[in-house]
Design a protein around this motif. Sequence first.
Motif, PDB file in Angstrom:
ATOM      1  N   HIS A 109       0.819  -1.220   0.000  1.00  0.00           N
ATOM      2  CA  HIS A 109       0.000   0.000   0.000  1.00  0.00           C
ATOM      3  C   HIS A 109       0.852   1.270   0.000  1.00  0.00           C
ATOM      4  O   HIS A 109       0.321   2.369  -0.142  1.00  0.00           O
ATOM      5  CB  HIS A 109      -0.942  -0.009   1.198  1.00  0.00           C
ATOM      6  N   GLU A 110       2.147   1.104   0.121  1.00  0.00           N
ATOM      7  CA  GLU A 110       3.043   2.261   0.069  1.00  0.00           C
ATOM      8  C   GLU A 110       3.748   2.366  -1.279  1.00  0.00           C
ATOM      9  O   GLU A 110       4.260   3.430  -1.636  1.00  0.00           O
ATOM     10  CB  GLU A 110       4.097   2.149   1.178  1.00  0.00           C
ATOM     11  N   GLY A 111       3.737   1.278  -2.058  1.00  0.00           N
ATOM     12  CA  GLY A 111       4.613   1.219  -3.222  1.00  0.00           C
ATOM     13  C   GLY A 111       4.042   1.629  -4.550  1.00  0.00           C
ATOM     14  O   GLY A 111       4.784   1.863  -5.502  1.00  0.00           O
ATOM     15  N   ASN A 112       2.693   1.680  -4.715  1.00  0.00           N
ATOM     16  CA  ASN A 112       2.057   2.093  -5.974  1.00  0.00           C
ATOM     17  C   ASN A 112       2.387   1.169  -7.145  1.00  0.00           C
ATOM     18  O   ASN A 112       2.412   1.598  -8.293  1.00  0.00           O
ATOM     19  CB  ASN A 112       2.449   3.531  -6.344  1.00  0.00           C
ATOM     20  N   ARG A 113       2.641  -0.104  -6.855  1.00  0.00           N
ATOM     21  CA  ARG A 113       2.880  -1.052  -7.945  1.00  0.00           C
ATOM     22  C   ARG A 113       1.710  -2.024  -8.087  1.00  0.00           C
ATOM     23  O   ARG A 113       1.261  -2.297  -9.203  1.00  0.00           O
ATOM     24  CB  ARG A 113       4.171  -1.838  -7.688  1.00  0.00           C
ATOM     25  N   TYR A 114       1.247  -2.555  -6.987  1.00  0.00           N
ATOM     26  CA  TYR A 114       0.162  -3.533  -7.024  1.00  0.00           C
ATOM     27  C   TYR A 114      -1.161  -2.941  -6.562  1.00  0.00           C
ATOM     28  O   TYR A 114      -2.214  -3.550  -6.738  1.00  0.00           O
ATOM     29  CB  TYR A 114       0.505  -4.734  -6.138  1.00  0.00           C
ATOM     30  N   ALA A 115      -1.130  -1.788  -5.959  1.00  0.00           N
ATOM     31  CA  ALA A 115      -2.338  -1.104  -5.486  1.00  0.00           C
ATOM     32  C   ALA A 115      -2.037   0.383  -5.405  1.00  0.00           C
ATOM     33  O   ALA A 115      -0.875   0.771  -5.259  1.00  0.00           O
ATOM     34  CB  ALA A 115      -2.758  -1.643  -4.114  1.00  0.00           C
ATOM     35  N   PRO A 116      -3.062   1.224  -5.528  1.00  0.00           N
ATOM     36  CA  PRO A 116      -2.825   2.670  -5.392  1.00  0.00           C
ATOM     37  C   PRO A 116      -2.216   2.986  -4.023  1.00  0.00           C
ATOM     38  O   PRO A 116      -2.503   2.306  -3.032  1.00  0.00           O
ATOM     39  CB  PRO A 116      -4.244   3.260  -5.512  1.00  0.00           C
ATOM     40  N   VAL A 117      -1.378   3.999  -3.985  1.00  0.00           N
ATOM     41  CA  VAL A 117      -0.758   4.388  -2.716  1.00  0.00           C
ATOM     42  C   VAL A 117      -1.851   4.789  -1.734  1.00  0.00           C
ATOM     43  O   VAL A 117      -2.744   5.582  -2.059  1.00  0.00           O
ATOM     44  CB  VAL A 117       0.225   5.551  -2.926  1.00  0.00           C
ATOM     45  N   ASP A 118      -1.791   4.200  -0.558  1.00  0.00           N
ATOM     46  CA  ASP A 118      -2.743   4.535   0.507  1.00  0.00           C
ATOM     47  C   ASP A 118      -1.947   4.548   1.805  1.00  0.00           C
ATOM     48  O   ASP A 118      -1.746   3.518   2.444  1.00  0.00           O
ATOM     49  CB  ASP A 118      -3.880   3.511   0.567  1.00  0.00           C
ATOM     50  N   ALA A 119      -1.485   5.735   2.181  1.00  0.00           N
ATOM     51  CA  ALA A 119      -0.603   5.858   3.340  1.00  0.00           C
ATOM     52  C   ALA A 119      -1.299   5.424   4.625  1.00  0.00           C
ATOM     53  O   ALA A 119      -0.663   4.859   5.517  1.00  0.00           O
ATOM     54  CB  ALA A 119      -0.112   7.297   3.459  1.00  0.00           C
ATOM     55  N   SER A 120      -2.609   5.658   4.731  1.00  0.00           N
ATOM     56  CA  SER A 120      -3.329   5.259   5.941  1.00  0.00           C
ATOM     57  C   SER A 120      -3.352   3.741   6.083  1.00  0.00           C
ATOM     58  O   SER A 120      -3.199   3.204   7.190  1.00  0.00           O
ATOM     59  CB  SER A 120      -4.762   5.804   5.909  1.00  0.00           C
ATOM     60  N   LYS A 121      -3.540   3.022   4.965  1.00  0.00           N
ATOM     61  CA  LYS A 121      -3.523   1.557   5.008  1.00  0.00           C
ATOM     62  C   LYS A 121      -2.125   1.040   5.336  1.00  0.00           C
ATOM     63  O   LYS A 121      -1.971   0.083   6.093  1.00  0.00           O
ATOM     64  CB  LYS A 121      -4.000   0.971   3.671  1.00  0.00           C
ATOM     65  N   SER A 122      -1.114   1.666   4.730  1.00  0.00           N
ATOM     66  CA  SER A 122       0.254   1.261   5.028  1.00  0.00           C
ATOM     67  C   SER A 122       0.552   1.459   6.509  1.00  0.00           C
ATOM     68  O   SER A 122       1.172   0.603   7.167  1.00  0.00           O
ATOM     69  CB  SER A 122       1.241   2.060   4.180  1.00  0.00           C
TER      70      SER A 122
END
Length: 371
Positions: free
Chosen positions: A274-287
């Motif tokens: 969830h931080e990397g923007n490769r497999y899912a959109p970046v979502d800092a709260s989820k990370s």
Amino acid sequence: MLWGLGMGTMRSWKQRVNWVGHQGLRAFVRLRLPVALGFVAAFGAYEGCRLYRTNLLGLPHAIRQDVADGWDDFHGLNDLRRPAEELQAKADGGHAFAQFVYGLRRTDRLPKEYRIAPVDLAVARAYFRKAAEGDLVRAKAVLASFLQRDLAADPQAPVDRALLERYAQEAADHQDPLGRRVLGDLLLERALSAHPVDRTLEQRGYRLLLNSAERGTRTALRKVGELYLEGRQGFTDEAGEAILVQNFAQGIACFEQAALSRDFEACCRLAQIHEGNRYAPVDASKSYAWSLVAMQLAPGNVEPSLQPDAAQRKRLQEEAAKRAAVEERLKALQARLSPAELAAGQELTRSILARMPTEKDYVERILLKAK
């Protein structure tokens, strides 16, 4: 006269129809219970084969193993709490499941309330071996897993590979999900090291990993999650359906299922995703949330065994490194997230933890099945 003949023939035909109908009704009344039971048995066999993912010949053994697992779990919960001297006496008396539980309680993978001090992996392995020789399927799977870890830590370790493969195969044949995961790993290792790659063997390995993941094995779920993220082409299941085609959502779902079974490494991986923007959109709260959950599940300062082997040393070092990486990620996220994002992450953390079993419940419900 012809009319009378026709009437006689008609009467005779009607009588035959009535007789056939009467006999059929009698047969139905007489056989209704066996027919109903036969239908229920056939439907139950079909559902059982579908549930256990086996054929009709393998169904009785799968059911028998499931019943044995339930019986063992009943005794195992008592053995988890039994005083050390009593449990060892029971194990030394030849009780295979007591030997298995005693071995578990001499490892560092149980909560402290269940451990028998001091941790001694050599003793644990010896009792696993006794239980395996007593034909306890779970002990074979766990011992195969230990031997596999030894090889992963040190490829030159004096591991009896024939014994490793035999235990993994026997456990897999008896529907043990951990055994299937270990055997799947072994087949994949052999297939990918061949020149050219043995695609048939590789497919068998993937099928075993998927079966193990479907049965809830955490390590298998992590491995299958990575395979979905990477994607595989040209492989099918027993029904001919494509498997492991690249699917980011499915891969993340596998990691989430493993994480909800209190898997520290799966939580770390989800924080990365969830931080990397490769497999899912970046979502800092989820990370941030998955990092907080990972810290809740992170192994503490577990004491090494009296004679730590290479596999245990490697595991402890890797866990310490991952714990440090999670701490660094949390510091970085806390420094750059807004108060609203931090609050959203904390709320998600509470929601995730509420869906997890406690460590005690997990051990009692899952660990005794060697997941």
